[in-house]
Design a protein around this motif. Structure first.
Motif, short mmCIF file in Angstrom:
data_model
loop_
_atom_site.label_atom_id
_atom_site.label_comp_id
_atom_site.label_asym_id
_atom_site.label_seq_id
_atom_site.Cartn_x
_atom_site.Cartn_y
_atom_site.Cartn_z
N LEU A 175 0.99 -1.23 -0.09
CA LEU A 175 0.01 0.09 -0.02
C LEU A 175 0.86 1.26 0.11
O LEU A 175 0.54 2.21 -0.84
CB LEU A 175 -0.96 0.15 0.94
N TYR A 176 1.70 1.45 0.90
CA TYR A 176 2.77 2.32 0.92
C TYR A 176 3.53 2.65 -0.26
O TYR A 176 3.85 3.99 -0.47
CB TYR A 176 3.58 2.21 1.94
N GLU A 177 3.87 1.85 -1.18
CA GLU A 177 4.56 1.84 -2.30
C GLU A 177 3.51 2.75 -3.27
O GLU A 177 4.18 3.55 -4.22
CB GLU A 177 4.97 0.61 -2.99
N CYS A 215 -1.33 3.19 6.00
CA CYS A 215 -1.14 1.88 5.44
C CYS A 215 -1.09 0.81 6.44
O CYS A 215 -1.65 -0.32 6.09
CB CYS A 215 0.18 1.92 4.55
N ALA A 216 -0.48 0.99 7.68
CA ALA A 216 -0.36 0.12 8.49
C ALA A 216 -1.82 -0.26 8.97
O ALA A 216 -2.13 -1.48 9.24
CB ALA A 216 0.63 0.26 9.48
N PHE A 217 -2.48 0.74 9.17
CA PHE A 217 -3.83 0.57 9.88
C PHE A 217 -4.76 -0.37 8.52
O PHE A 217 -5.59 -1.29 8.73
CB PHE A 217 -4.60 1.75 10.11
N LEU A 218 -4.68 0.15 7.41
CA LEU A 218 -5.61 -0.31 6.31
C LEU A 218 -4.85 -1.89 5.99
O LEU A 218 -5.79 -2.54 5.74
CB LEU A 218 -5.18 0.51 5.01
N ALA A 219 -3.84 -2.20 6.04
CA ALA A 219 -3.31 -3.50 6.07
C ALA A 219 -3.87 -4.35 7.27
O ALA A 219 -4.14 -5.48 6.65
CB ALA A 219 -1.59 -3.42 6.24
N ARG A 220 -4.01 -3.91 8.28
CA ARG A 220 -4.73 -4.83 9.33
C ARG A 220 -5.99 -5.16 8.99
O ARG A 220 -6.45 -6.33 9.39
CB ARG A 220 -4.52 -4.01 10.58
N LEU A 221 -6.70 -4.17 8.44
CA LEU A 221 -8.34 -4.42 8.08
C LEU A 221 -8.07 -5.35 6.64
O LEU A 221 -9.15 -6.32 6.83
CB LEU A 221 -8.78 -3.10 7.60
N VAL A 222 -7.05 -5.30 5.97
CA VAL A 222 -7.06 -6.36 4.89
C VAL A 222 -6.84 -7.64 5.25
O VAL A 222 -7.37 -8.72 5.11
CB VAL A 222 -6.08 -6.00 3.84
N ALA A 223 -5.66 -7.96 6.32
CA ALA A 223 -5.28 -9.00 6.87
C ALA A 223 -6.46 -9.74 7.74
O ALA A 223 -6.68 -10.96 7.75
CB ALA A 223 -4.05 -8.74 7.61
N GLU A 251 -8.41 -5.66 -0.63
CA GLU A 251 -7.19 -5.11 -0.83
C GLU A 251 -7.32 -3.75 -2.06
O GLU A 251 -6.60 -2.92 -1.93
CB GLU A 251 -6.20 -6.13 -1.40
N ASP A 252 -8.17 -4.16 -3.01
CA ASP A 252 -8.32 -2.92 -3.84
C ASP A 252 -8.89 -1.80 -3.49
O ASP A 252 -8.55 -0.42 -3.60
CB ASP A 252 -9.27 -3.37 -5.22
N GLU A 253 -9.79 -1.87 -2.28
CA GLU A 253 -10.43 -0.81 -1.64
C GLU A 253 -9.41 -0.18 -0.77
O GLU A 253 -9.32 1.08 -0.81
CB GLU A 253 -11.39 -1.35 -0.55
N ALA A 254 -8.46 -1.10 -0.21
CA ALA A 254 -7.34 -0.33 0.75
C ALA A 254 -6.51 0.46 -0.16
O ALA A 254 -5.93 1.58 0.45
CB ALA A 254 -6.46 -1.42 1.21
#
Length: 463
Positions: free
Chosen positions: A22-24, A428-436, A442-445
């Protein structure tokens, strides 16, 4: 390494990998800085920054308040001096106490600037103080480190300053007339002419009248002068106002009551309750003007300013002695919201220094009223932990799209890219947790990461 590539990402490898991806997508997006306290004069003159102490220590209250807390005098740091007499000495004091910033967001911002801009690899300390000082000093004299060059290097798309209605905006005019295409705009900060406790309040109102050609000794003339001043700011690209009131209290007085109250505060005959009522009425008046002229309204309440009386009397305002306190929003904002809360064309961005208000008051308010949005964690909460808590406390009720992205609110120009980088990493860390946790696709994130870093702030501030 002075900074690590994985900083602020989750320790869990799967979630960290998602955060990296996400960060990239967002790390190199342009920076929109819609609210801060950098100086337009830097870019108007484009002169080199004079020395490391003037650049990193003197303008940054995050730095010198920490040093002061450990018994280092502001006099030794030459705070308040227009020119530092012995900048190397000030820098050595700072460097020898750099360990005080361990674990703080200030350390993240400074290490980022030292490494990314000046190529430093070793930690700042008493031993490395002169190496740092000489390296930074040499680079500050090169064309690549002039203010305008740094603006472009930081990939800034918009940079907003914060200015009094009494400011001539001559530096903004000089930037525009120079032909340089950067977008540096003022924010309208009327505290000096709407807060009766401000030094020389009545004198400032008279000056406002002289500046605008209005008879500001009357309520009607005073309001007309404020409207004219706002129009002048808009001519220089202003899209937002900013209000640093001690509370979020609002009022909706009848015109005759408001005029009588104005007469009292202007003449200096108002007590503390009446002064607070006047500030409250002026927030509602500012909302009325924003509905007319389209300026976004920011409310920054909750700071007991200049808490240290001795420091205030010797060094003046804004010298690191401001302290947060609990803030009421539900009752305080009701008069304004009863009048304008359902206006979808009005945008009011609420900030807080009281984290307990995020989930209890602010997120529910912003999750209902069309005019309200939540500003990002501010000042004492502008930290990785504060940003993460904000997302956790606000998202469940307000969602993401009733927030406004990030703003850095800084006086320290070189901290801007570091602060935005921290915000992007934390989001991005917060969104990654929601995805995980399979709570977000992931496309929404990916879409949200872009919006949180860039899209929301442009939309909210009408930039």
């Amino acid at each position: 390494m002075l900074i690590q590539e994985d900083r602020l990402f989750p320790a869990d490898l799967k979630t960290r990998s998602i955060a990296h991806g996400l960060y990239e997508q967002v790390r190199n997006l342009p920076i929109v800085s819609p609210h801060g306290h950098t100086q337009a004069a830097w870019f108007a003159s484009n002169d080199p920054f004079p020395d490391p102490a003037k650049l990193f220590v003197q303008p940054d209250h995050y730095v010198y308040r920490m040093l002061y807390s450990q018994g280092i005098s502001l006099e030794d740091l030459e705070i308040g001096q227009s020119k530092i007499k012995d900048p190397r000495r000030v820098w050595r004091i700072f460097a020898s106490h750099y360990f005080l910033f361990r674990g703080t967001p200030t350390r993240l911002w400074l290490d980022y600037a030292f490494h990314e801009l000046f190529g430093m690899e070793d930690l700042l300390s008493e031993k490395s103080a002169d190496l740092y000082y000489d390296t930074i000093s040499a680079k500050l004299q090169t064309p690549e480190f002039l203010p305008r060059a740094l603006y472009e290097r930081f990939h800034l798309e918009v940079l907003a300053t914060t200015d009094s209605p009494l400011d001539s905006l001559a530096d903004h005019k000089a930037i525009r007339e120079s032909g340089w295409k950067a977008r540096i705009v003022p924010n309208f900060r009327p505290d000096s002419v709407v807060d009766p406790e401000f030094p020389r309040f009545a004198e400032s109102i008279v000056r406002l009248g002289e500046q605008t050609g209005e008879a500001t000794t009357s309520w009607t003339g005073y309001l007309n002068a404020l409207r004219k001043s706002r129009d002048r700011f808009r001519e220089f690209g202003c899209t937002a106002t900013d209000h640093g009131h001690p509370t979020a209290q609002t009022a909706n007085l009848r015109a005759a009551e408001a005029a009588e109250l104005f007469s009292r505060v202007f003449s200096g005959n108002a007590d503390a309750r009446q002064q607070e009522l006047f500030r409250a009425q002026m927030l509602t008046e500012m909302a009325r003007m924003s509905l007319d002229d389209g300026l976004v309204m920011q409310i920054h309440p909750g700071a007991v300013r200049n808490h240290n009386r001795q420091v205030y009397e010797r060094y003046g305002r804004d010298t690191g002695a401001d302290i947060p306190r609990p803030t009421n929003y539900v009752d305080a904002l009701r008069p304004l919201l009863d009048r304008f809360g359902n206006e979808s064309k009005l945008t009011i961005i609420l900030f807080t220094l009281d984290e307990s208000a995020f989930s209890r008051e602010l997120a529910p308010l912003a999750g209902h009223y069309p005019c309200l949005r939540l500003g990002p964690p501010w000042w004492f909460l502008d930290s990785p932990e504060g940003m993460m808590r904000f997302r956790e406390l606000a998202t469940e009720t307000a969602g993401f799209y009733n927030t406004v992205g990030f703003n850095d609110d800084t006086r320290a120009f070189l901290s801007i890219p570091a602060r935005h980088d921290v915000a992007r990493r934390v989001d991005c860390a917060f969104l990654a947790r929601l995805v995980a946790e399979h709570r977000l696709r992931e496309d929404e994130a990916n879409e949200l990461a872009h919006d949180l870093a860039y899209g929301l702030v442009k939309n909210a501030y009408r930039l």
